[in-house]
Design a protein around this motif. Structure first.
Motif, short mmCIF file in Angstrom:
data_model
loop_
_atom_site.label_atom_id
_atom_site.label_comp_id
_atom_site.label_asym_id
_atom_site.label_seq_id
_atom_site.Cartn_x
_atom_site.Cartn_y
_atom_site.Cartn_z
N GLU A 56 0.99 -1.39 0.21
CA GLU A 56 -0.18 0.09 0.06
C GLU A 56 0.99 1.18 -0.10
O GLU A 56 0.29 2.44 -0.23
N GLY A 57 2.23 1.06 0.09
CA GLY A 57 3.26 2.40 -0.09
C GLY A 57 3.61 2.87 1.08
O GLY A 57 3.91 3.97 1.29
N LYS A 58 3.57 2.27 2.39
CA LYS A 58 3.80 2.88 3.63
C LYS A 58 5.45 3.28 3.65
O LYS A 58 5.77 4.32 4.13
N THR A 59 6.33 2.32 3.13
CA THR A 59 7.56 2.49 3.18
C THR A 59 8.12 3.71 2.16
O THR A 59 8.91 4.58 2.30
N PHE A 60 7.14 3.61 1.07
CA PHE A 60 7.74 4.80 0.08
C PHE A 60 7.05 5.97 0.54
O PHE A 60 7.80 7.02 0.66
N ILE A 61 5.93 6.29 1.39
CA ILE A 61 5.58 7.42 2.26
C ILE A 61 6.69 7.75 3.19
O ILE A 61 6.88 9.01 3.42
N SER A 62 7.15 6.80 3.70
CA SER A 62 8.01 7.13 4.87
C SER A 62 9.35 7.62 4.25
O SER A 62 9.70 8.72 5.04
N VAL A 63 9.77 7.19 3.40
CA VAL A 63 11.21 7.66 3.06
C VAL A 63 10.90 9.00 2.12
O VAL A 63 11.88 9.91 2.64
N ASN A 64 10.08 9.15 1.40
CA ASN A 64 9.85 10.34 0.68
C ASN A 64 9.27 11.54 1.47
O ASN A 64 9.81 12.64 1.23
N LEU A 65 8.48 11.12 2.51
CA LEU A 65 8.08 12.24 3.52
C LEU A 65 9.22 12.75 4.42
O LEU A 65 9.37 13.75 4.60
N GLY A 66 10.11 11.47 4.82
CA GLY A 66 11.22 12.01 5.51
C GLY A 66 12.29 12.99 4.83
O GLY A 66 12.93 13.78 5.13
N ALA A 67 12.24 12.77 3.43
CA ALA A 67 13.14 13.59 2.46
C ALA A 67 12.65 14.86 2.41
O ALA A 67 13.06 16.07 2.44
N ILE A 68 11.38 15.07 2.19
CA ILE A 68 10.30 16.37 2.15
C ILE A 68 10.87 17.03 3.52
O ILE A 68 11.19 18.43 3.46
N LEU A 69 10.81 16.39 4.57
CA LEU A 69 10.95 17.16 5.98
C LEU A 69 12.34 17.64 6.20
O LEU A 69 12.66 18.61 6.76
N ALA A 70 13.47 16.54 5.71
CA ALA A 70 14.84 17.14 5.59
C ALA A 70 15.13 18.17 4.94
O ALA A 70 15.77 19.08 5.21
N LEU A 71 14.39 18.36 3.80
CA LEU A 71 14.48 19.32 2.84
C LEU A 71 14.19 20.85 3.54
O LEU A 71 14.44 22.07 3.17
N SER A 72 13.24 20.59 4.53
CA SER A 72 12.72 21.68 5.24
C SER A 72 13.76 22.10 6.66
O SER A 72 13.35 22.85 7.62
N ASN A 73 14.94 21.77 6.33
CA ASN A 73 15.85 21.86 7.33
C ASN A 73 15.82 21.11 8.70
O ASN A 73 15.94 21.70 9.66
#
Length: 799
Positions: free
Chosen positions: A598-615
């Motif tokens: 259902e994409g939980k790992t995909f969401i975890s990785v890419n959401l983490g990347a988006i949060l990291a891009l916001s410092n």
């Protein structure tokens, strides 16, 4: 008062609005796109079925005629009317029932000469050869069971054929010649060629049936239609349907002709009865006239007069004449007896010439010959002896003549005696007529009067009969054929345009039902509207579908397409998270789903990347110790150090944290697979582990196992500041919502939100990018029919 009453129209409108709101147009669009192939196949099947039906259905033709009936009610003529009865309707109904009666059908059957039907076997359909059969059958059936049964004929050439039939379960197939009679104990058949026979219209397979009257009556009963057109105009419509248009027209024409003849005969019935009565009276009168004529004839013959006044003088004259005749006859009889006596005595005959001349010629000649022979004998005796041959020969001739003379004299004597007797009887009649003459005159005049009366009666009867015969000859029926039997140009069935239209409509109906059934059977979540209707938790956002391959391993995509639709959607999720946990600086976010894929790992990785891009300093922790995937996202191996080794105290966090190419984004693998993942998460070590991570990172993202398969995710969600439950559009079943609602109701999660993954959008802010997913999770445990494990209430951490 009006405010207290509810408006039923408003309530009904609200129900309709609710029903329309429950219809998911996005889901209908998805089902439609997935069903395009089947919809095309449905239209192809229905249209092909319509074409095949039209192609291989025997055309049915209809011939019709229109009759106008001039029906008169005898009661209405003399002024007697029934106010409850419509004469036009009653009269038409009676004529319609007559036309549909077996009595009328019997007349039609006798007139149409349709005792044998001929058919040709086509490749698929059979064709009736009405009046154009290449052969004709004359028959005499000795066994009535052969009525209405087919006789197969295969014409080999212009001279021979094979006749096939079945009797008593046995098949007979015998060759015969055209024109030769077929005789057996069952039937006699004579099959001859017709003028329609040719090489192109002859050789082939045919069959014929000998029709019984019952079968023909039943045929008319089933195919004829008689219906009124206009009651006021007294018009009816007669139609007949058949697969042969020439046959239909011929039969309708025959029905019209026979019906008019039948009505004419019925109309002449009264005249015929009068003529029959007159014929009877004429016969009786003629017999009486003949009896009177016989009387007059006999009277005239008997009395030889029709004037009795002159009969007296005539009678006297006749008596005198009879007396004279009587004397002459007596004299002739005396002379005859004298001659007979001389002959018998064989004495010489002494007769004068006058006496001989009064005898008949034959008798006179015989008598003269007798005398001559007698004289010759006397002369010969002078020279010869009686025993000589000459005398014996004369005696022989004399005996023959003597016998002949005796015979003739006897006959003549009888004649004279009869004449004398007749004269005596006539004298007696004349003598008695003197007494009867007055009474006979009276009777004669009386019979003459009766004769004249009967003669006048006879002439009057003949005159009346002639008038009636003239009326019968000039009889014209009041029924008029307004429209003769039509020549059907096109069949009434099948109607091509109607059938093709029905094929298209059927295809449309089946397509709508197919879409409706698939819509109702579609048990997968397809969009955010459906989730809003089903779940009790807030919606965090939705992620658009990726265009990549479905078989691709879960990977990081926002670093390659930072402005893609997925990146923008994750930024929106990041913003929404600020509203859900606004005052939390160190955040623990758990991400889970019901099953794998259902994409939980995909969401975890890419959401983490988006949060990291916001410092933000972000760490992704792979808590799925049974089937980890986070390390695959970054193209790394799982290693010997991870969550499992940290929780058992073998390694520290610092030794297991791995950095990525994105600044501020780190991850910890699950480590070696332990035998007891759930027990590791229940211990205090896990709480310490989370506390240490919060000291070093701003955001801790826990990639948990699917809660629909194992309970590890529930343990991690209890420790989280925000739990994100992932559904995948067109993949997650609607029953997965029960797992989510069970978490909310049973474990009282207040920080649970929902994220829709892989949503299909036609336009998403102008971006057309997406992502893919890896393979299934716990393939040996996951089911593909939508059945899931529910979180048992016994595992609730609130107890």
């Amino acid at each position: 008062m009006m405010e207290g009453n509810s408006d039923p129209y408003s309530h009904h409108s609200q129900e309709q609005d609710d029903l329309l709101n429950n219809v998911d147009l996005d889901k209908i669009g998805i089902v439609f796109r997935k069903s395009i192939f089947w919809l095309c196949l449905i239209f192809i099947v229905t249209c092909s079925s319509a074409y095949l039906y039209v192609r291989y259905t025997k055309p049915l033709f209809e011939s019709e005629s229109t009759l106008k009936l001039d029906i008169q009610n005898e009661a209405s003529i003399i002024g007697i009317n029934n106010p409850l009865e419509n004469p036009s309707i009653a009269g038409l109904s009676g004529e319609i029932e007559l036309l549909k009666s077996d009595l009328f059908f019997d007349h039609v059957v006798k007139a149409i000469n349709y005792d044998v039907s001929y058919y040709y076997y086509g490749q698929i359909l059979t064709e009736e050869r009405y009046r154009n059969s290449p052969f004709i059958v004359s028959y005499k059936l000795k066994n009535t069971s052969f009525f209405d049964r087919p006789f197969d004929i295969e014409i080999i050439d212009e001279k021979s054929f094979v006749l096939s039939y079945e009797y008593d379960g046995v098949s007979f197939n015998d060759p015969y010649q055209f024109g030769s009679e077929i005789q057996n104990e069952l039937f006699n058949l004579l099959i001859e060629k017709t003028s329609a026979f040719s090489n192109s219209n002859g050789v082939g397979r045919y069959y014929f049936t000998v029709n019984s009257n019952a079968a023909l009556n039943n045929y008319f009963r089933e195919n004829i239609i008689v219906e009124p057109l206009n009651f006021n105009a007294k018009t009816i419509r007669i139609s007949l349907r058949d697969h042969n248009k020439f046959k239909a027209r011929a039969f309708v024409t025959a029905i019209d002709t026979i019906y008019l003849a039948y009505t004419k005969e019925h109309k002449n019935k009264a005249i015929e009865q009068k003529i029959d009565f007159l014929n009877t009276q004429l016969e009786e009168t003629n017999l009486r006239l003949e009896s009177y004529e016989d009387y007059f004839e006999n009277f005239t013959i008997t009395h030889r007069t029709t004037s009795l006044e002159n009969d007296l003088g005539v009678a006297i004259s006749r008596l005198e004449a009879l007396d004279t005749q009587y004397v002459e006859l007596k004299t002739s009889l005396s002379h005859l007896e004298l001659i007979i006596g001389q002959i018998k005595a064989r004495q010489p005959m002494i007769i004068g010439p006058l006496s001989i001349s009064s005898l008949p010629n034959s008798l006179a000649e015989s008598l003269t010959e007798y005398n001559d022979l007698r004289s010759e004998r006397e002369t010969k005796l002078a020279s010869y002896n009686e025993n000589t041959f000459v005398i014996q020969q004369i005696d022989q001739r004399l005996g023959s003549v003597e016998n002949e003379v005796k015979r003739l004299f006897d006959e003549y004597k009888n004649i004279l005696e009869d004449q004398i007797e007749t004269v005596d009887s006539r004298r007696a009649i004349l003598e008695s007529s003197f007494v009867q003459l007055p009474s006979m005159g009276t009777e004669f005049r009386k019979n003459r009067r009766f004769y004249n009366l009967q003669d006048e009666t006879y002439l009057q009867l003949v005159k009346s009969k002639s008038e009636l015969e003239i009326a019968r000859a000039g009889t014209v029926t009041n029924f008029i054929v307004l429209s003769p039997a039509s020549d059907p140009a096109a069949p009434v069935e099948p109607q091509k345009l109607l059938i093709y239209g029905l094929g298209l409509v059927a295809g449309l109906v089946f397509a709508v039902f197919f879409i409706l059934i698939r819509y109702l059977l579609h048990n997968k979540i397809n969009g955010i509207k459906e989730i809003e209707r089903l779940v009790k938790a807030p919606i965090l956002g939705s992620i658009p579908q990726h265009n990549g391959s479905e078989t691709m391993v879960t990977r990081l995509v926002i670093d390659q397409n930072p402005k893609s639709g997925i990146s923008e959607a994750l930024r929106a999720v990041r913003t929404n998270m600020e509203f859900l946990i606004p005052n939390v600086t160190k955040r623990v976010i758990s991400i889970t789903s019901t099953i794998s894929g259902e994409g939980k790992t995909f969401i975890s990785v890419n959401l983490g990347a988006i949060l990291a891009l916001s410092n933000k300093k972000v760490v992704i922790v792979d808590l799925d110790m049974r089937k980890p995937k986070v390390h695959l996202t970054f193209g790394d191996d799982i290693g010997d150090c991870g969550v499992s080794t940290i929780l058992i105290g073998k390694n520290s966090i610092a030794n297991c944290v791995r950095d990525t190419e994105i600044k501020g984004l780190s991850y910890i693998t699950s480590g070696p697979t332990p035998p007891n993942p759930s027990e590791l998460l229940l211990g205090n070590e896990f709480n310490t582990f989370l506390a240490d991570l919060k000291k070093k990172f701003d955001v801790v993202i826990l990639d948990t196992p699917p809660v629909g398969l194992v309970t590890d995710g529930v343990l991690a969600m209890q420790k989280s500041d925000l739990s994100i439950y992932v559904f995948r559009a067109d993949y997650s079943h609607k029953s997965f919502v029960n797992s989510l609602n069970n978490l909310v109701n049973t474990n009282q999660f207040k920080n649970l939100s929902v994220l829709i993954n892989s949503v299909k959008y036609s336009k998403t802010y102008g971006y057309g990018h997406g992502y893919g997913y890896g393979s299934g999770y716990y393939d040996d445990q996951e089911t593909k029919n939508g059945k899931l494990f529910k979180i048992p209430k016994s595992l609730s951490l609130n107890k």
